[in-house]
Structure formats: structure tokens, C-alpha cells
Design a protein around this motif. Structure first.
Motif, PDB file in Angstrom:
ATOM      1  N   GLY A 131       0.925 -12.748   4.911  1.00  0.00           N
ATOM      2  CA  GLY A 131       1.499 -12.664   3.659  1.00  0.00           C
ATOM      3  C   GLY A 131       1.732 -11.213   3.228  1.00  0.00           C
ATOM      4  N   ASN A 132       2.554 -11.103   2.139  1.00  0.00           N
ATOM      5  CA  ASN A 132       3.199  -9.826   1.981  1.00  0.00           C
ATOM      6  C   ASN A 132       2.708  -9.471   0.507  1.00  0.00           C
ATOM      7  OD1 ASN A 132       4.631  -7.419   1.371  1.00  0.00           O
ATOM      8  ND2 ASN A 132       6.640  -8.486   1.661  1.00  0.00           N
ATOM      9  N   LEU A 133       1.990  -8.353   0.366  1.00  0.00           N
ATOM     10  CA  LEU A 133       1.512  -7.714  -1.195  1.00  0.00           C
ATOM     11  C   LEU A 133       1.836  -6.476  -1.176  1.00  0.00           C
ATOM     12  CD1 LEU A 133      -1.973  -9.553  -1.521  1.00  0.00           C
ATOM     13  CD2 LEU A 133       0.271  -9.917  -3.014  1.00  0.00           C
ATOM     14  N   THR A 134       2.898  -5.996  -0.480  1.00  0.00           N
ATOM     15  CA  THR A 134       3.682  -4.696  -0.624  1.00  0.00           C
ATOM     16  C   THR A 134       4.625  -4.593  -1.801  1.00  0.00           C
ATOM     17  OG1 THR A 134       5.419  -4.739   0.752  1.00  0.00           O
ATOM     18  CG2 THR A 134       3.430  -4.312   1.921  1.00  0.00           C
ATOM     19  N   MET A 135       5.296  -3.599  -2.020  1.00  0.00           N
ATOM     20  CA  MET A 135       6.492  -3.728  -2.900  1.00  0.00           C
ATOM     21  C   MET A 135       8.004  -4.083  -2.352  1.00  0.00           C
ATOM     22  SD  MET A 135       5.168  -1.048  -5.924  1.00  0.00           S
ATOM     23  CE  MET A 135       3.587  -1.257  -6.631  1.00  0.00           C
ATOM     24  N   THR A 136       8.098  -4.291  -1.167  1.00  0.00           N
ATOM     25  CA  THR A 136       9.294  -4.668  -0.474  1.00  0.00           C
ATOM     26  C   THR A 136       9.193  -5.806   0.469  1.00  0.00           C
ATOM     27  OG1 THR A 136      11.263  -3.610   0.391  1.00  0.00           O
ATOM     28  CG2 THR A 136       8.840  -2.900   1.211  1.00  0.00           C
ATOM     29  N   ASN A 137      10.249  -6.261   0.985  1.00  0.00           N
ATOM     30  CA  ASN A 137      10.132  -7.329   1.951  1.00  0.00           C
ATOM     31  C   ASN A 137       9.870  -6.612   3.328  1.00  0.00           C
ATOM     32  OD1 ASN A 137      12.953  -6.292   1.845  1.00  0.00           O
ATOM     33  ND2 ASN A 137      13.599  -7.692   3.278  1.00  0.00           N
ATOM     34  N   HIS A 138       9.642  -7.639   4.330  1.00  0.00           N
ATOM     35  CA  HIS A 138       9.286  -7.154   5.814  1.00  0.00           C
ATOM     36  C   HIS A 138       9.980  -8.237   6.724  1.00  0.00           C
ATOM     37  CE1 HIS A 138       6.841  -3.973   4.367  1.00  0.00           C
ATOM     38  NE2 HIS A 138       6.333  -4.698   3.451  1.00  0.00           N
ATOM     39  N   PRO A 139      10.876  -8.030   7.475  1.00  0.00           N
ATOM     40  CA  PRO A 139      11.543  -8.762   8.558  1.00  0.00           C
ATOM     41  C   PRO A 139      10.436  -8.637   9.836  1.00  0.00           C
ATOM     42  CG  PRO A 139      12.612  -6.961   8.396  1.00  0.00           C
ATOM     43  CD  PRO A 139      11.862  -6.523   7.166  1.00  0.00           C
ATOM     44  N   ILE A 140       9.702  -9.531  10.019  1.00  0.00           N
ATOM     45  CA  ILE A 140       8.698  -9.487  11.034  1.00  0.00           C
ATOM     46  C   ILE A 140       9.426  -9.974  12.595  1.00  0.00           C
ATOM     47  CG2 ILE A 140       6.394 -10.277  12.069  1.00  0.00           C
ATOM     48  CD1 ILE A 140       6.425  -8.198   9.600  1.00  0.00           C
ATOM     49  N   HIS A 141       9.481  -9.479  13.360  1.00  0.00           N
ATOM     50  CA  HIS A 141      10.140  -9.736  14.672  1.00  0.00           C
ATOM     51  C   HIS A 141       9.373  -9.574  15.813  1.00  0.00           C
ATOM     52  CE1 HIS A 141      13.249  -9.525  17.823  1.00  0.00           C
ATOM     53  NE2 HIS A 141      12.881  -8.328  18.367  1.00  0.00           N
ATOM     54  N   MET A 142       9.373 -10.628  16.738  1.00  0.00           N
ATOM     55  CA  MET A 142       8.360 -10.535  17.895  1.00  0.00           C
ATOM     56  C   MET A 142       9.578 -10.783  19.112  1.00  0.00           C
ATOM     57  SD  MET A 142       5.636 -13.182  19.260  1.00  0.00           S
ATOM     58  CE  MET A 142       6.489 -14.788  19.032  1.00  0.00           C
TER      59      MET A 142
END
Length: 462
Positions: free
Chosen positions: A256-267
Motif C-alpha cells: 500500500g502507498n502512503l507517500t505523496m507520489t505514485n510508485h511503479p513496483i517492478h519485479m
């Protein structure tokens, strides 16, 4: 933990009836376990009730509960905490039960949960149960749906879990400060049907970020864009646990994301299927394949894959500055600039001065340069072939043959089969290739070494 599960189930403390709901005022408050360790704790396997495969929280733990009639009771304590971001740096944050993020709450669809929340912060707070379907008065918005929880007071939240899925909790009071200080936690609700979308390994973490200047310990709570520490569960590489999987395991990764920007999570090494959001399960026929899934602010995402390819596979945010630590936003670009002459003059005044960036920043990954107190290198970590040159939101999915079901210990570096590692071309036949071996002095876990101010490294740049 400071208390065992046995003592947790039996311990109690009285509370004044005026602070809690009438339905619970005759009950004693359950003990509030505390966790100080920074590493991943074993999953909390259910011993009664509906069967489920428990989650494993990266660098975290699951909150024990007790049964009181037909209610599952938990106790969260909002309080100041000290969190190790990575070896060599700690932060003075706010969190729950000794850590930031707080412990993961696990329960089952249909459960009736009663969650006691005690406030040991210097200001009032609340808790919002992000994504849960519940009575309006249990939603946790201070002033709108409930009174604020004043310092020293305990409130009770009671609701039935109406759906399974991936959720989180965080304050809805002075959010700018309290979430910036690390107040958040994961909330997983397992399906009532133990066979529904079941996996063998289930990892969870929250995405958060801080602005903590070198030498300081408290985040800047008014920062909105220029964060310098990008973390998973308030940990930065190389302090983030690996995701250890047995070959052939069905694996789920939730975040889950509780920062102030988006995050593209790559594996790396896999394609996966997006299986769940905070809105619910994606029907299996509609689950779509990805190798990178973007997670916007306030969203939850989960993806599933079968761990059929052995190796040490990177997993990270694909924003390149999110895989760096303690970033300096005003660093100039000196690529192509010859600074030898000016560097020699500056060293006469500042003996420890080391110019960087004339040929790129890769040399920072290998230097053990002096650092101010309580900060981290921008690029760091060593693995079996040398400097990893990473930081921030970066970890490793370690897939190995023959791991026991509950074995999450770091298995060390992957032993590559002969002829399967990229190699330097020398004109020789590939048949003469020998895979490079890991340096003997490297540990099995990515490491960072911090040199305090005034000490010189053998890798100083000239």
C-alpha cells in the motif's frame, strides 16, 4: 515481543467506563504487545477458527489477538518510536506498539473485531480503517465521525469484517504530521473459504517516505515533494528484508502507498497477475499480466506469481531516484569536467574532500566515504559480484529449491549453474567460460558500511 502469546491472552488492565463503548465497558483491555526488533518476525499461524495462510510483514510482525466471546480483540498503542531505517541510521518517528509502521492486523472475513486504541502521543489522534466497510461512527475521521482520542485516553472500534482483501490503517487527525511521522499499518482480511485464492507465501509492506537531513533524527513533516529517504515499512535498502520463496510456491506480494507520489513496483525475472486491490479481489479471469504495477497515493495492490525460476531477482520502485538514499537535490552534474587541479587545492583546506561525478556516480557505490552522523550513502549495498549501487525501495526475491514451508531465513546468494552468468568477452570460446565466484569476504545479505567523519577509506577518489 515484550510479552508471550500466553501472557497476552491472559493479561488485562482496567479502564474507566466513560472512555469505552457500553458493550465493552465490562471487559478488561487486552495487553498491548511491543516489538523492538527491526527484522521480519515469523508469521502468526492460527491455532483455532477458520484456517488461513498467515502473511509475513517485511521488517515487521503481526499483532496477536484474543477471543472475548465472539469478538476478536486487538490493542494498538499510538506512541513515539525509534526505527532503524538501515544499519547506521535511526529515525525518531511515531507509530504503534513500538514500531513504524505498526503491526499487521490479520483476521477472517465475517469476524467481529474489537480494536482498543490507546493514545500515548503528545497530541490527539484517531484511526481510519482504510478500505473497510463499516458503520459510519467507526470510520475514524476526527471531528466528523468521532471525537478525537486525547493523549492518555483509550477508544474502542467495533465492526464486523464484511469482505476479505488487502487494507491498511492510519490516522485521520493531523494527517500531515502523523502520517509523515510514520503512523500507519497493514490490515489483511483472509477469505472465509480457506481454499479461495490461497497461496503458499504472502508478503506485505507499506510504501512510505521521509525527509530527514543528515545528522538529524526527526522527519520534516511539512515536506511535500523533496523527500530524501524512500522506504518500505520505514526501511531502506540494504535494510529491507529479502522475499524468500521456495521453488514452485504460489506467492502473493501486497503493498500500500502512503507517500505523496505514485510508485511503479517492478519485479525482475517474472510476469505476475494483479490479484487484489483495496476495493476487492480481481476475478481470476480478469486478472491481467504485468511486470510492473503502478500504485497511486492511497491505493493498495497485490500480485500473484508461481516461483518457478530460481535466482536472486530484484524487486524495486522503478522511479530511479526512489532507489537512492539521502539524496541531495542540489547536486550539480560534473560529468566530463576535470576537477583534479581544483580538488588538490580544496584538500589543502578540507583534507577529507572527495570530488565525485566527473565520470558518473557509480564510484559512490564502492567508496566507503566519510558520512555525517545518522545518515546513509546515496548508493550502497554489496552482493556476490560487487557493489549493488542501490538504496531506498529495493529488495531481492530469493527463490530456492527445497525450502521448507515456514522457512524465511536468508538462503545466501544464488549459486548460478555453470555458463549462466554474463561474462567478459576475451575472444575465447564460450566453452572455456567459468562463472565468476562470489568474493569470500562478502556476506550473504546486502550490506552497507558507514565510515564516520574523519576516517579515511582505502577507496578514496582522487
Amino acid at each position: 515481543m515484550t510479552v508471550s502469546r500466553r501472557s497476552f491472552l491472559g493479561a488485562a488492565a482496567l479502564i474507566s467506563a466513560g472512555t469505552i463503548s457500553s458493550r465493552a465497558q465490562a471487559a478488561a483491555i487486552p495487553e498491548a504487545p511491543t516489538m523492538k526488533e527491526a527484522g521480519m518476525q515469523p508469521p502468526l499461524v492460527p491455532t483455532s477458527g477458520v484456517d488461513y495462510n498467515p502473511v509475513v510483514t517485511l521488517n515487521g510482525w503481526t499483532l496477536p489477538w484474543r477471543m472475548n466471546g465472539d469478538w476478536k480483540e486487538f490493542h494498538l498503542v499510538a506512541e513515539p518510536v525509534v526505527r532503524e531505517i538501515a544499519p547506521g541510521m535511526v529515525a525518531h518517528l511515531w507509530g504503534y506498539n513500538g514500531q513504524s509502521p505498526g503491526p499487521t492486523i490479520e483476521a477472517v472475513e465475517g469476524d467481529k473485531v474489537r480494536i482498543f486504541v490507546t493514545n500515548k502521543l503528545p497530541e490527539h489522534t484517531t484511526i481510519h480503517w482504510h478500505g473497510q466497510l463499516l458503520p459510519n461512527g467507526m470510520d475514524g475521521v476526527g471531528g466528523l465521525t468521532q471525537p478525537h482520542i486525547k493523549p492518555g485516553k483509550t477508544f474502542v472500534y467495533e465492526f464486523q469484517l464484511r469482505k476479505s482483501g488487502t487494507f491498511m490503517y492510519h490516522p485521520h487527525a493531523d494527517e500531515m504530521v502523523q502520517m509523515a511521522m510514520g503512523m500507519m499499518g497493514f490490515f489483511v482480511v483472509h477469505p472465509r473459504d480457506p481454499a479461495f485464492r490461497r497461496v503458499d507465501r504472502d508478503f506485505v509492506f507499506l510504501i512510505n517516505a521521509y525527509d530527514i537531513e543528515p545528522g538529524s533524527y526527526v522527519p520534516k513533516v511539512a515536506e511535500m515533494t523533496d523527500f530524501n529517504l524512500w522506504t518500505w515499512n520505514s526501511r531502506a535498502f540494504p535494510g529491507i528484508d529479502p522475499l524468500v520463496c521456495g521453488k514452485g510456491d504460489k506467492v502473493r506480494v501486497r503493498f500500500g502507498n502512503l507517500t505523496m507520489t505514485n510508485h511503479p513496483i517492478h519485479m525482475h525475472g517474472y510476469d505476475f497477475k494483479v490479484s487484489c486491490t483495496d476495493g476487492g479481489w480481481v476475478p481470476e479471469a480478469a486478472a491481467w499480466p504485468e511486470v510492473t504495477i503502478d500504485c497511486a497515493v492511497g491505493q493498495m495492490r497485490a500480485f500473484d506469481f508461481t516461483a518457478d525460476a530460481e535466482g536472486d531477482w530484484a524487486i524495486h520502485c522503478h522511479k530511479s531516484h526512489h532507489t537512492m538514499n539521502a539524496m541531495g537535490h542540489d547536486v550539480r552534474n560534473y560529468i566530463g569536467v576535470d576537477k583534479k587541479a581544483v580538488a588538490a587545492k580544496i584538500r589543502k583546506l578540507v583534507p577529507d574532500y572527495m570530488p565525485m561525478g566527473s565520470a558518473g556516480m557509480a564510484d559512490m557505490g564502492e567508496m566507503e566515504m566519510p558520512l555525517p552522523d545518522n545518515t546513509l550513502p546515496m548508493m550502497t549495498g554489496f552482493a556476490q559480484f560487487g557493489a549493488v549501487e542501490m538504496g531506498g525501495m529495493f529488495s531481492v526475491v530469493k527463490v530456492r529449491q527445497g525450502l521448507a514451508a515456514g522457512d524465511y531465513k536468508d538462503p545466501g546468494w544464488f549459486k548460478h549453474p555453470e555458463g549462466t552468468v554474463s561474462y567478459e568477452w576475451t575472444g575465447a570460446s564460450k566453452n572455456a567460460f567459468h562463472a565468476p565466484s562470489a568474493p569470500e569476504n562478502r556476506s550473504s545479505t546486502a550490506e552497507v558500511r558507514v565510515i564516520k567523519p574523519g576516517r579515511r577509506s582505502n577507496h578514496d577518489q582522487h
